[in-house]
Design a protein around this motif. Sequence first.
Motif, PDB file in Angstrom:
ATOM      1  N   ASP A  87       0.252   4.090   3.448  1.00 54.38           N
ATOM      2  CA  ASP A  87      -0.905   4.904   3.090  1.00 54.38           C
ATOM      3  C   ASP A  87      -2.237   4.270   3.503  1.00 54.38           C
ATOM      4  O   ASP A  87      -3.288   4.620   2.987  1.00 54.38           O
ATOM      5  N   VAL A  88      -2.199   3.354   4.482  1.00 54.22           N
ATOM      6  CA  VAL A  88      -3.417   2.734   4.993  1.00 54.22           C
ATOM      7  C   VAL A  88      -3.485   2.974   6.503  1.00 54.22           C
ATOM      8  O   VAL A  88      -3.020   2.159   7.303  1.00 54.22           O
ATOM      9  N   PRO A  89      -4.056   4.112   6.907  1.00 58.07           N
ATOM     10  CA  PRO A  89      -4.161   4.409   8.335  1.00 58.07           C
ATOM     11  C   PRO A  89      -5.251   3.552   9.002  1.00 58.07           C
ATOM     12  O   PRO A  89      -6.163   3.061   8.337  1.00 58.07           O
ATOM     13  N   ALA A 101      -7.215  -8.568   2.844  1.00 56.56           N
ATOM     14  CA  ALA A 101      -6.647  -8.894   1.531  1.00 56.56           C
ATOM     15  C   ALA A 101      -5.141  -9.143   1.620  1.00 56.56           C
ATOM     16  O   ALA A 101      -4.619 -10.061   0.979  1.00 56.56           O
ATOM     17  N   ALA A 102      -4.450  -8.366   2.434  1.00 53.62           N
ATOM     18  CA  ALA A 102      -3.009  -8.575   2.606  1.00 53.62           C
ATOM     19  C   ALA A 102      -2.742  -9.891   3.338  1.00 53.62           C
ATOM     20  O   ALA A 102      -1.826 -10.629   2.972  1.00 53.62           O
ATOM     21  N   SER A 103      -3.546 -10.200   4.345  1.00 52.68           N
ATOM     22  CA  SER A 103      -3.341 -11.438   5.100  1.00 52.68           C
ATOM     23  C   SER A 103      -3.607 -12.672   4.245  1.00 52.68           C
ATOM     24  O   SER A 103      -3.000 -13.714   4.464  1.00 52.68           O
ATOM     25  N   GLU A 104      -4.479 -12.549   3.262  1.00 51.91           N
ATOM     26  CA  GLU A 104      -4.807 -13.649   2.360  1.00 51.91           C
ATOM     27  C   GLU A 104      -3.845 -13.738   1.170  1.00 51.91           C
ATOM     28  O   GLU A 104      -3.961 -14.644   0.349  1.00 51.91           O
ATOM     29  N   GLY A 109       0.738  -4.534  -2.558  1.00 56.61           N
ATOM     30  CA  GLY A 109       1.122  -3.137  -2.657  1.00 56.61           C
ATOM     31  C   GLY A 109       2.098  -2.920  -3.792  1.00 56.61           C
ATOM     32  O   GLY A 109       2.311  -3.793  -4.636  1.00 56.61           O
ATOM     33  N   TYR A 110       2.693  -1.747  -3.804  1.00 55.27           N
ATOM     34  CA  TYR A 110       3.566  -1.358  -4.901  1.00 55.27           C
ATOM     35  C   TYR A 110       5.035  -1.697  -4.686  1.00 55.27           C
ATOM     36  O   TYR A 110       5.860  -1.470  -5.543  1.00 55.27           O
ATOM     37  N   GLY A 111       5.398  -2.156  -3.525  1.00 53.55           N
ATOM     38  CA  GLY A 111       6.798  -2.477  -3.280  1.00 53.55           C
ATOM     39  C   GLY A 111       7.567  -1.344  -2.647  1.00 53.55           C
ATOM     40  O   GLY A 111       8.700  -1.526  -2.227  1.00 53.55           O
ATOM     41  N   GLY A 113       6.189   0.348  -0.064  1.00 50.49           N
ATOM     42  CA  GLY A 113       5.503   0.547   1.206  1.00 50.49           C
ATOM     43  C   GLY A 113       4.087   1.083   1.068  1.00 50.49           C
ATOM     44  O   GLY A 113       3.382   1.226   2.056  1.00 50.49           O
ATOM     45  N   ARG A 114       3.664   1.380  -0.154  1.00 55.34           N
ATOM     46  CA  ARG A 114       2.315   1.927  -0.370  1.00 55.34           C
ATOM     47  C   ARG A 114       1.385   0.864  -0.948  1.00 55.34           C
ATOM     48  O   ARG A 114       1.802   0.018  -1.722  1.00 55.34           O
ATOM     49  N   PHE A 115       0.116   0.988  -0.567  1.00 50.62           N
ATOM     50  CA  PHE A 115      -0.915   0.150  -1.161  1.00 50.62           C
ATOM     51  C   PHE A 115      -1.526   0.834  -2.385  1.00 50.62           C
ATOM     52  O   PHE A 115      -1.896   0.179  -3.344  1.00 50.62           O
ATOM     53  N   GLY A 116      -1.635   2.145  -2.349  1.00 46.30           N
ATOM     54  CA  GLY A 116      -2.270   2.887  -3.448  1.00 46.30           C
ATOM     55  C   GLY A 116      -3.777   2.934  -3.282  1.00 46.30           C
ATOM     56  O   GLY A 116      -4.517   2.671  -4.231  1.00 46.30           O
ATOM     57  N   THR A 117      -4.223   3.278  -2.106  1.00 44.50           N
ATOM     58  CA  THR A 117      -5.651   3.230  -1.776  1.00 44.50           C
ATOM     59  C   THR A 117      -6.523   3.993  -2.760  1.00 44.50           C
ATOM     60  O   THR A 117      -7.601   3.526  -3.112  1.00 44.50           O
ATOM     61  N   ASN A 118      -6.096   5.153  -3.190  1.00 48.56           N
ATOM     62  CA  ASN A 118      -6.925   5.991  -4.062  1.00 48.56           C
ATOM     63  C   ASN A 118      -6.602   5.862  -5.541  1.00 48.56           C
ATOM     64  O   ASN A 118      -7.168   6.573  -6.369  1.00 48.56           O
ATOM     65  N   ASP A 119      -5.701   4.968  -5.893  1.00 48.36           N
ATOM     66  CA  ASP A 119      -5.362   4.763  -7.304  1.00 48.36           C
ATOM     67  C   ASP A 119      -6.444   3.926  -7.975  1.00 48.36           C
ATOM     68  O   ASP A 119      -6.931   2.962  -7.384  1.00 48.36           O
ATOM     69  N   PRO A 120      -6.811   4.252  -9.205  1.00 45.30           N
ATOM     70  CA  PRO A 120      -7.792   3.409  -9.904  1.00 45.30           C
ATOM     71  C   PRO A 120      -7.217   2.019 -10.148  1.00 45.30           C
ATOM     72  O   PRO A 120      -6.033   1.873 -10.418  1.00 45.30           O
ATOM     73  N   ILE A 121      -8.069   1.029 -10.015  1.00 46.14           N
ATOM     74  CA  ILE A 121      -7.633  -0.351 -10.243  1.00 46.14           C
ATOM     75  C   ILE A 121      -7.547  -0.592 -11.744  1.00 46.14           C
ATOM     76  O   ILE A 121      -8.453  -0.241 -12.483  1.00 46.14           O
TER      77      ILE A 121
END
Length: 168
Positions: A87-89, A101-104, A109-111, A113-121
């Motif tokens: 979900d990160v085009p 952030a992923a490289s660091e 993500g959620y496990g 395959g999604r990061f959850g870009t639009n989900d509230p933190i």
Amino acid sequence: TLLLTLAMAFSLTLPACAAVSDTGYSDVNASAWYAEAVTYCREHGLMAGVGSNQFSPESSLTRAMLVAVLWRQAGSPAVDYLLQFSDVPEGRWYTEAIRWAASEGLVRGYGDGRFGTNDPITQQQLDIILNNYLGKTLTQDIPNFDGSAAVTTRAQVAAVLMRLEQQS
């Protein structure tokens, strides 16, 4: 009657103008616990308002927004890292921030395959990301922050960002 009406209108307008001139936002009173942090974020280009001269301190941030402000605070470093979140085009305003952030190792993500870009933190997610980033959370003593699954507010994130700068 006209003078009384003008005096009342002026007295109602004055506090709103004072809040804007002190913090930069009409909905952030200079005496609010988060006022200094919001001003810090505005002055350092980390978080902007939501439009119409408002910050919306009690609103939430998405996971993409949080990673973007952390990336900006880190100086917007460019990294060469293969993103594997479905979900990160490429080419979005948050893509490079999530790549960093992923490289660091800050986010995984959620496990599924999604990061959850639009989900509230959530508060718990913020604590995990900060712990991955710093080895500590920086959320102690932030009002209404208990590290739970509750959604994190913009004011709480602003406070964390100011603390993060103070730790550097």
